[in-house]
Write a protein that holds these residues in place. Sequence first.
Motif, short mmCIF file in Angstrom:
data_model
loop_
_atom_site.label_atom_id
_atom_site.label_comp_id
_atom_site.label_asym_id
_atom_site.label_seq_id
_atom_site.Cartn_x
_atom_site.Cartn_y
_atom_site.Cartn_z
N VAL A 112 -1.22 -12.96 -26.11
CA VAL A 112 -1.28 -13.73 -27.34
C VAL A 112 0.10 -14.02 -27.87
CG1 VAL A 112 -2.00 -13.64 -29.76
CG2 VAL A 112 -3.56 -12.89 -27.97
N ALA A 113 1.00 -13.05 -27.78
CA ALA A 113 2.33 -13.20 -28.34
C ALA A 113 3.11 -14.30 -27.66
CB ALA A 113 3.09 -11.88 -28.23
N GLN A 114 2.76 -14.65 -26.44
CA GLN A 114 3.52 -15.64 -25.70
C GLN A 114 2.93 -17.04 -25.84
OE1 GLN A 114 4.99 -14.20 -21.71
NE2 GLN A 114 3.57 -12.55 -22.15
N THR A 115 1.83 -17.20 -26.51
CA THR A 115 1.24 -18.52 -26.67
C THR A 115 1.51 -19.04 -28.07
OG1 THR A 115 -0.85 -17.56 -27.40
CG2 THR A 115 -0.59 -17.98 -25.05
N SER A 116 1.75 -20.34 -28.21
CA SER A 116 2.04 -20.94 -29.49
C SER A 116 0.78 -20.99 -30.35
CB SER A 116 2.58 -22.36 -29.30
OG SER A 116 3.80 -22.31 -28.61
N SER A 117 0.96 -20.70 -31.61
CA SER A 117 -0.12 -20.78 -32.58
C SER A 117 0.50 -20.90 -33.96
CB SER A 117 -1.02 -19.54 -32.51
OG SER A 117 -0.26 -18.38 -32.76
N GLY A 161 4.51 -29.18 -35.88
CA GLY A 161 5.18 -28.17 -35.07
C GLY A 161 4.46 -26.84 -35.12
N GLU A 162 4.57 -26.07 -34.07
CA GLU A 162 3.97 -24.74 -34.01
C GLU A 162 4.67 -23.91 -32.95
OE1 GLU A 162 0.24 -25.23 -30.98
OE2 GLU A 162 -0.11 -25.76 -33.07
N GLY A 163 4.57 -22.59 -33.08
CA GLY A 163 5.18 -21.70 -32.10
C GLY A 163 5.68 -20.43 -32.76
N ASP A 164 6.21 -19.53 -31.97
CA ASP A 164 6.71 -18.29 -32.51
C ASP A 164 7.75 -17.67 -31.57
OD1 ASP A 164 3.42 -17.10 -31.80
OD2 ASP A 164 5.10 -17.16 -30.44
N GLN A 207 16.98 -5.03 -28.06
CA GLN A 207 15.93 -5.95 -28.50
C GLN A 207 15.94 -7.20 -27.61
OE1 GLN A 207 18.26 -5.33 -31.84
NE2 GLN A 207 16.56 -5.37 -33.27
N TYR A 208 14.76 -7.61 -27.22
CA TYR A 208 14.61 -8.81 -26.40
C TYR A 208 13.72 -9.80 -27.15
CZ TYR A 208 13.10 -11.95 -22.66
OH TYR A 208 12.81 -13.06 -21.92
N TYR A 209 14.16 -11.07 -27.20
CA TYR A 209 13.44 -12.12 -27.92
C TYR A 209 13.02 -13.21 -26.94
CZ TYR A 209 15.54 -9.89 -31.98
OH TYR A 209 15.91 -8.96 -32.93
N TRP A 210 11.77 -13.61 -27.07
CA TRP A 210 11.31 -14.73 -26.24
C TRP A 210 10.23 -15.49 -27.00
CZ3 TRP A 210 8.34 -10.44 -26.03
CH2 TRP A 210 6.97 -10.58 -25.80
N GLY A 211 10.05 -16.75 -26.60
CA GLY A 211 9.02 -17.56 -27.23
C GLY A 211 9.22 -19.04 -26.96
N ASP A 212 8.26 -19.84 -27.42
CA ASP A 212 8.31 -21.28 -27.29
C ASP A 212 7.91 -21.92 -28.62
OD1 ASP A 212 8.75 -22.32 -24.37
OD2 ASP A 212 7.50 -20.54 -24.17
N ASN A 218 10.68 -29.16 -27.15
CA ASN A 218 10.26 -27.80 -26.87
C ASN A 218 11.47 -26.88 -26.88
OD1 ASN A 218 10.06 -25.66 -24.37
ND2 ASN A 218 8.20 -25.70 -25.60
N TYR A 219 11.41 -25.83 -27.71
CA TYR A 219 12.44 -24.79 -27.72
C TYR A 219 11.95 -23.65 -26.83
CZ TYR A 219 14.92 -26.66 -31.85
OH TYR A 219 15.64 -27.43 -32.72
N SER A 220 12.70 -23.30 -25.81
CA SER A 220 12.36 -22.17 -24.95
C SER A 220 13.43 -21.10 -25.15
CB SER A 220 12.31 -22.60 -23.49
OG SER A 220 11.95 -21.51 -22.67
N ILE A 221 13.02 -19.94 -25.69
CA ILE A 221 13.97 -18.92 -26.12
C ILE A 221 13.83 -17.66 -25.27
CG2 ILE A 221 14.55 -17.36 -28.04
CD1 ILE A 221 13.71 -19.64 -29.92
#
Length: 457
Positions: free
Chosen positions: A24-29, A169-172, A195-200, A226-229
């Motif tokens: 869930v954490a890796q999907t945009s919502s 826009g949406e994402g986390d 700490q590691y940060y990732w998301g779209d 699209n922001y890929s972090i």
Amino acid sequence: MRVKNTFHKWAVVASLLLFPLFGVAQTSSINAFSPYTMYGIGELNTPGTLSMRSMGGVGVAMRNTGMVNLLNPAAYSATPQKSFLFSFGVEGQHYRNSQNDSGIKKKSAYTSANFHDVAFQLPLGKRLGLGFSLTPYSSVGYRTKFYRAGDSLDPVLGNVGPVQYTYQGEGDVTEVKAGLGWTIFKNFSLGVAAQYYWGDIDRSFVATVSSITGDGNFNSAVGSSNYSISSFKGQVGLQWSAILNSKRALTFGATFDIGGDLRPRVSETIYTSDLYSTAVKDETQTLELVLPRQLAVGAYYQTVKWTLGADYVYQNWGARNSAPVRTSVGPSGESLEVAYTDTNTIKFGAEFTPSRYDVRHFFRRWSYRAGFRYGTYNQTFGGHHIAQYAVTLGVGIPIKFLGSSAIDVGVEYGRRGYNVAERVGLVRQQYFKFAVGFSLFAGSENGEYWFMRPKYE
């Protein structure tokens, strides 16, 4: 055999909770609903377990043998031997936005829900503890429209007519944190964490032109990005107990976040809505965006009945991101420069437990919490700072008499942009949050001996 069965039971429960949440954490919502999230990585989530957030978010100096601390890795060393701490929380949010646009008051509302934290702590040895947490760091969510009327003096709009812009826009961004805490000598602990940060984050817009003559034919312009972090940073922390005895404890704490270069990979596409979807722009670039260095200091005072805490947090967003984020258009058509800025936040919290050991009255064993938080948003609009504050309430309901495990319930009311909304025409925002959390303690206090070798099989 009972020990093994208990351990297996908790392992299965933890696995069932953790694995779906990683997905869930890796999907945009849409976990936020605010036009203030149109730029950058969006709205920062309040860190900490629910018991901390119900006290305004304080916890840099919190040192409790029966509770997880997500803010300071130095607290990991407080985990008792032969025990295990686990925390899990979910949160629902309701946003209400209002804006006065040329005398017309516009309103919108949205409700969302998501997990907030999954964390655990366990001892690795005497005076040494390990901590791990998975939490949302920031969220983006907005759907807004802007109508720009035709202007006969404008060389473009004077010929094609008014334009309606639709933005969405949406994402986390999610944070994974792992660290070690070590009690170097009596009453003084040091901690380090990675700490590691990732998301779209996905953003899009549509510009639709209305012909002023009635016989014109104009195609809409459609854009998406699209922001890929993916990035690392580090944190160090310390705690010192100036007073520590059976009646009271006074602890001071501090953390320093080293920060890190996010440098999100941004893919941008702009095309026309003709038969062939003709591309006007299609490129991928790296955005200069740096996570701030953060300094947090706090104090935490505990007695049998009362707990009082206070934190101060400074983040240098502006110093590390000096270039403007984007130039926006204000309600009256004027240009507003959006830029990152340094933030200062203060937090206060209190907890009251009438009688932890009252056998007859269950409600007297509950912990009642309240807190307050005040600070500024990490972006300015046209040079205007956006103030924000929150009031929090919560209760901790013990699961077992003389045990440390509890079910936590908390509510939060907050406001943003109220200081400049009427004067500048920006959005005045209110939000309500309702959360439920579980703080589980396995150790000698509640009869769960996970790490003790059985004498008989």
